[in-house]
Structure formats: C-alpha cells, structure tokens
Design an enzyme around this catalytic site. Structure first.
Site, short mmCIF file in Angstrom:
data_model
loop_
_atom_site.label_atom_id
_atom_site.label_comp_id
_atom_site.label_asym_id
_atom_site.label_seq_id
_atom_site.Cartn_x
_atom_site.Cartn_y
_atom_site.Cartn_z
N CYS B 55 0.83 -1.22 0.00
CA CYS B 55 0.00 0.00 0.00
C CYS B 55 0.86 1.27 0.00
O CYS B 55 0.38 2.34 -0.33
CB CYS B 55 -0.97 -0.01 1.16
SG CYS B 55 -0.21 -0.36 2.73
N ARG B 57 4.24 1.31 -1.34
CA ARG B 57 5.30 1.33 -2.36
C ARG B 57 4.97 0.36 -3.49
O ARG B 57 4.31 -0.65 -3.29
CB ARG B 57 6.66 1.01 -1.75
CG ARG B 57 6.85 -0.42 -1.27
CD ARG B 57 8.24 -0.62 -0.71
NE ARG B 57 8.40 0.14 0.52
CZ ARG B 57 9.33 1.06 0.72
NH1 ARG B 57 10.20 1.33 -0.24
NH2 ARG B 57 9.42 1.69 1.86
N SER B 113 10.22 2.25 5.80
CA SER B 113 8.76 2.13 5.91
C SER B 113 8.14 3.39 6.47
O SER B 113 8.80 4.19 7.12
CB SER B 113 8.40 0.97 6.84
OG SER B 113 8.79 -0.23 6.25
N GLU B 118 8.89 -1.30 11.30
CA GLU B 118 7.84 -2.34 11.22
C GLU B 118 8.37 -3.57 10.49
O GLU B 118 9.33 -3.49 9.72
CB GLU B 118 6.58 -1.77 10.56
CG GLU B 118 6.78 -1.18 9.18
CD GLU B 118 6.37 -2.12 8.08
OE1 GLU B 118 5.84 -3.17 8.38
OE2 GLU B 118 6.64 -1.79 6.90
N GLN B 124 6.22 -8.99 3.10
CA GLN B 124 5.79 -8.62 1.75
C GLN B 124 6.92 -8.82 0.75
O GLN B 124 6.69 -9.23 -0.39
CB GLN B 124 5.31 -7.16 1.75
CG GLN B 124 3.97 -7.01 2.46
CD GLN B 124 3.65 -5.59 2.85
OE1 GLN B 124 4.56 -4.79 3.14
NE2 GLN B 124 2.37 -5.26 2.92
N GLY B 193 -13.56 -5.57 4.74
CA GLY B 193 -12.34 -6.07 4.11
C GLY B 193 -11.58 -6.92 5.12
O GLY B 193 -11.84 -6.82 6.33
N GLY B 195 -7.93 -7.48 4.83
CA GLY B 195 -6.49 -7.37 4.55
C GLY B 195 -5.68 -7.45 5.83
O GLY B 195 -6.23 -7.40 6.94
#
Lengths: 286, 344
Positions: B55, B57, B113, B118, B124, B193, B195
């Site tokens: 979300c 990059r 980040s 984080e 990811q 959602g 996610g």
C-alpha cells in the site's frame, strides 16, 4: 495594603494557580497530570478562600456578595466547590485544572475592578432572607455555568485536535468526547435546576415588591434563564450537541458574566435610591 | 558484475515522495501485478524481475541489459488499464547496483517504511520473492539480492533496537478511539475487508474489549477466518452500509479500486446516529472513504498516513538507533555488492 480576608482570598487563588502551573509543567514534559496533588492544591485553595469569604461575611453580617469584588470571589469559590463535588464523580482528566484556571482568572479579575470593593451603606442584604437565598443560589449557578464553560473548552480542544490529527502534548490527556458530552448534559440539568430555584425564590419576593425591580435587570436575568433552558431542551432533543453545544455553553457563560455589570450598576442605583425612599428593594443579583 | 554486464536496477515510488492521493492511483491490483510480471518476463532485455507491491510502495527489482530499462518499464505500465504512467514517472526513483542493494536492505529492515521499524514489509518482500521465483523470474542475482536483504533485516531486528518503543497502527487507532468514546467496552465495531493491516487493527480493538465486532468481506472465507481470530460476526458484504449507522468504529481495508463510501452517504448515516460520534479508519489504498467526508462534524476520519504519522511521533527517541543501523546496513550493502561483482 490588603486586609487579612483579602490576603486569604489571594492565597487561595494562588493555590489554584499553583495547580494550573504544576499541570502545565507536567504536560510540557509530556507527563500525565498528577491528579492527587492537583486536588490537594485545589482543596487547600478552596479552604483558604472559604476562610477569606467567611471573614468577609462575618464583617458584612450576611453572605459576602455586597459588591463586584465579593460577587466575583463568590463565583470563583462556587466553581471550585462544585468541581470538588462533581469532578470526583465525573472523573474527567484536566477538568480540575480547567476549573482551577477559571476560578483563578475570575478571582484575579475581582482585584482589577476599579472601586469594585466599595460597600454601599444601604446594602439590601441581611434583611429578607429570600433575597440572600436568591442571590447566593444565583451565584452558585454561575459556578455551574463556569464548569460548563470549562468543559466546553476542553471539548472543543479535544474535537479540534482529533479533527486536525494532533496527538501530542495536552491533547492526549483530555477526556473523551463522549464522556464530556455526558457530563455537559448533567451539568446543564444542574445549572437549570439551581438557577430556576434561584429565580423562583426571587419571584416570590418580586410578586410582593414589583416596583422594586429594575426592568433591564429582570429582562436580562430571565433571558439568561430562558437561554440555558433552551440549550438544555435542544440537547435533550438531540438538536444541539457536539461543538455547537460547547460553543453555546461558552457564549452563555460570557453573556452571564457580561450581565453581571448592568445588574451590579442597577443594584448600586437602587441602593442609592433606597437612602431617600427608605424602602427595601428586591435585589436580583443576577 | 563487470561494467558491461547486466545491471541490477530498482524502479519504484513510495510514500516518501508520493502523496497518498497519487499513491492510491498507482496501487496495482493483484491482476495488474501479475500482468506486469508476465510482461517483464516476456521482455528480452530483462533477465530477472520481481515486483514489490504494497500500500505504500510499488517497486520493480530487475536485472537487465542495456540502458533503457526505465523506458521499457514505462511502456509496460502504460499498457495496464488506468495506470497513470506520467504521475508514476514524476514521482519515481531509480537505484542501480550498490544503491539498489542498499535501498533493499533499508526496505527489508523496515527503515524505509512509513512506520519505521515495522516488520510487515519483510513478509511482503518474501512474498514478492516467492511470486517471482514461482514465475521463474529469479536468477542468481536477484536470489542473492533478496537473501542478503532478508539477512540484513534479521540483523537489524535482532542486533539493534530499531523496533523498541514502536507503536503499532492498531494501538494508535485504539488510542484515538479512546479519545472519542472513552471506554471501548460499549463500542460497536465494523470491519470492512480482511487485509493484513485491517486484521491487525481489528485485533487491537478486540484486545481492548470492544462490545461487538462485525466483519464484511467480499471473500466470505477470509471474513470467516478473521471472525474466528477476533471473535466477530460475519455479515453479508452487501449489507454493511445498513449496519453503519449502528456502529461507532468503522475499519475499512478493502482492495476496492475506488472509494466505496461518499460524503453524502455518511451525512445520512450521521443523521441516523443523532448525536453519537463516528470514528472511521481508512486503511485501504486506494482509499475506501471519500476524503472530503472528514469535513463532517461528529465524524473523525483517519487514513493510513494519519495513523503512521502519529505512530512515528516517538521516532525521535529512536533516531540514534536508526542512524547507527543505517550506517551498518550501508556497510553490509557495500560488501554484498563487492561479493556479487566478484562472483560475476
């Protein structure tokens, strides 16, 4: 030079200022306020201020609300005593600091009024007990108006910080919006009830002495009474809430303080008139 | 790698230089990312490639011949429907060889980040590596590039204190909710959602004992999985708007390509709630909620950037640790690059 009762009132006020400064210092160091220490300082201030008012009252032989100085001191005292009782029930962070700050501002401003300390030789107090009961209850309701204004300022600060996404410093120690909204409603009810009782007591006297009450004073007093009831009714109907409710409470407090002056002037005028007609006028303090 | 050998290159854009409203247009859907991956694979000058699409990059790590990789990538992106290539080029950065390694190390360690320190980004990156490997787009260079990045991240996590005192997005959101509602034990929460970020935030609310949690997701299985994790109630996705007037906190984290909640709808919702405030957390990218809704009184709308800014407020205390970590990662990147050159 200040006489002992004035010194006591000043020392009491300084204790409120100390509570305020302590909280500001803690917040500037990003540390939470010390509630217990704050409460002790406020309690000490209130006890000392009470002693000062008691001395004034003993000298007057009545409730110490004979001139603007005493009226403002009495309002300041009312704010604090109401905070001491209600604040511990509501347990809202920074509410005590805000109340102490407002009490200190009102108390200090009492010293700044030119000639505010003059006592008319023809004071209406000490006669019919209804006048004193009416006046003192009206000033206690001013204390509640003050707490409402303090809480409204805290509400607006919290709302603004949440809207502008500021999280640091004082903002994260402010009470939650929902908690403040609940307390605002309770204080509004309290303010309306106390003020209504005050107006009702005054009315019983007024029925017997209709000519003794100046019309502007009567109009302003009733306008303020209607104003607070209107706000309470609109809030109960969920038509007035959030920031608009907070602004309404602040504006009403400003209006309440502003009408003290015409009322005081009217009282002075009536006291002088008394000396010639030798009647005891109904004196509606607010 | 010698000077005439293929170059290691990173092309991308991230939250540092790209504002949220642009980032949401640059976000690739999983289908678009797959399409891009296939185009990269088909290109004769691109030998290896992996896409890191989060979300915050969108980066393409590639090993390519020639000097026109950027042009090739632009053309490929241009072929993706609705992708704003011009905006991408305006905000894009390009790192080559050692700089690319250096950048990857920082990214993997969470130092690049939005929420400094984080660990989600490492997962990811691993997922990006796995996808590219599955597509047979990872050769010896990218393999080493990723493996060394993961090692660097592990080193940063275990040997430094970059994560100490870090505040999670979930905790920030809970803290904000407390400033609005006080005790959360009577607050109702709706999660739209399922996610990863949304799940993290939902869990934080559950741990603070919110009264009731409802979950709505287009993917029913994922909604059920989340409901088990947070002890929530799954509601049909097409009915979430009807539920909104009765909840206090809304967590939005869908992958919808455009906003799913506009200002007018929210105005109606607020009218039905009388004087109760509404707290909405928009974690989606593109954003799920029309940003202009934040003007509505009694509504408090926070997006990913807002939460990250608050979470990073304590970054100053960790800055020295971050600086030390950056120096060491630079040194590690230098050695990695040297060893890669020797191997080639």
């Amino acid at each position: 030079m200040l006489i002992p009762d004035k010194w006591l009132l000043l020392i009491g006020t300084m204790a409120y200022v100390a509570a305020l400064i302590l909280t500001l210092l803690r917040l500037s160091n990003k540390r939470p306020p010390l509630h217990a220490v704050n409460l002790v300082l406020i309690l000490v201030g209130w006890v000392v201020q009470s002693a000062g008012l008691w001395m004034l009252g003993m000298n007057a032989g009545s409730c110490p609300i004979r001139n603007p100085f005493e009226v403002l001191q009495f309002i300041s005292w009312s704010i604090v005593i109401l905070y001491i009782f209600t604040g511990q029930v509501f347990r809202l962070s920074l509410f005590g600091t805000g109340s102490a700050a407002l009490a200190a501002i009102i108390s200090f401003s009492a010293y700044l009024i030119p000639g505010g300390n003059k006592v008319s030789p023809h004071s209406f107090l000490g006669g019919d007990p209804r006048i004193e009961a009416h006046a003192s209850l009206a000033l206690v309701s001013y204390g509640i108006f003050g707490l409402l204004a303090v809480l409204s300022v805290l509400y607006l600060l919290q709302n603004n910080s949440l809207k502008t996404k500021r999280n640091s410093g004082v903002f994260k120690f402010l009470p939650s919006l929902v908690d403040m909204d609940t307390v605002l409603m309770r204080l509004l009810i309290m303010a309306c009830v106390v003020y209504t009782v005050s107006v009702a007591i005054g009315a019983t006297y007024w029925i017997e002495h209709t000519n003794d009450v100046a019309l502007p004073k009567l109009t302003l007093t009733l306008a303020l009474w209607v104003g607070y009831w209107l706000v309470l009714i609109l809030r109960a109907m969920n038509k007035l809430f959030g920031t608009r409710l907070a602004w309404s409470c602040i504006l009403l407090m400003i209006a309440a303080l502003a009408i003290l002056w015409p009322v005081e002037a009217s009282r002075e005028h009536n006291s002088l008139a008394d000396s010639t007609v030798e009647s005891q006028p109904f004196q509606n303090v607010v | 790698m010698s000077s005439d050998s293929p170059r290691l290159i990173t092309i991308g854009c991230n939250h540092h230089k790209t504002p949220l409203e642009v980032r949401e247009r640059l976000a690739l859907s999983s289908e678009s990312a797959l399409l891009l991956q296939n185009k990269l694979k088909e290109h004769p000058e691109i030998l290896e490639a992996a896409i890191l699409n989060t979300c915050n990059r969108m980066e393409i790590h590639a090993v390519a011949n020639g000097d026109s990789v950027m042009d090739h990538v632009s053309r490929m992106l241009g072929s993706i429907e609705d992708f704003p290539v011009q905006e991408f080029l305006e905000h894009a950065y390009v790192h080559e060889n050692m700089q690319a390694i250096n950048h990857a190390f920082r990214v993997a360690a969470g130092l690049d980040s939005q929420l400094v320190g984080e660990t989600q980004i490492l997962g990811q990156m691993k997922s990006s590596y796995a996808t590219a490997t599955k597509q047979k787009m990872v050769g010896p260079v990218l393999h080493k590039f990723f493996q060394k990045s993961f090692q660097a991240a592990k080193w940063a996590r275990t040997e430094t204190k970059i994560g100490t005192g870090q505040v999670s997005l979930g905790n920030v959101a809970v803290e904000l909710a407390t400033r609005i509602f006080g005790k959360l034990t009577v607050s109702r929460t709706l999660v739209i959602g399922s996610g990863e970020v949304g799940r993290e935030v939902a869990k934080a609310f559950r741990s603070r004992g919110v009264a009731c949690m409802s979950i709505a997701s287009r993917t029913h299985e994922r909604a059920q999985k989340l409901s088990r994790e947070i002890d929530g109630l799954v509601i049909p996705f097409n009915s979430w708007q009807d539920t909104l007037p009765y909840v206090d906190i809304g967590i939005f984290a869908t992958s919808a390509p455009m906003s799913i909640l506009d200002k007018a709808t929210l105005q109606n919702v607020l009218r039905k709630r009388s004087r109760k405030p509404l707290f909405l957390i928009d974690l989606a990218l593109p954003r799920d909620i029309d940003a202009s809704a934040s003007e509505l009184s009694n509504l408090y709308l926070y997006n990913l950037d807002d939460l990250a800014d608050i979470a990073n407020e304590n970054l100053k205390n960790r800055q020295k640790e971050v600086d030390t970590c950056l120096i060491e990662l630079d040194r590690k990147a230098h050695y990695t690059w040297k060893s890669m050159k020797l191997e080639s």
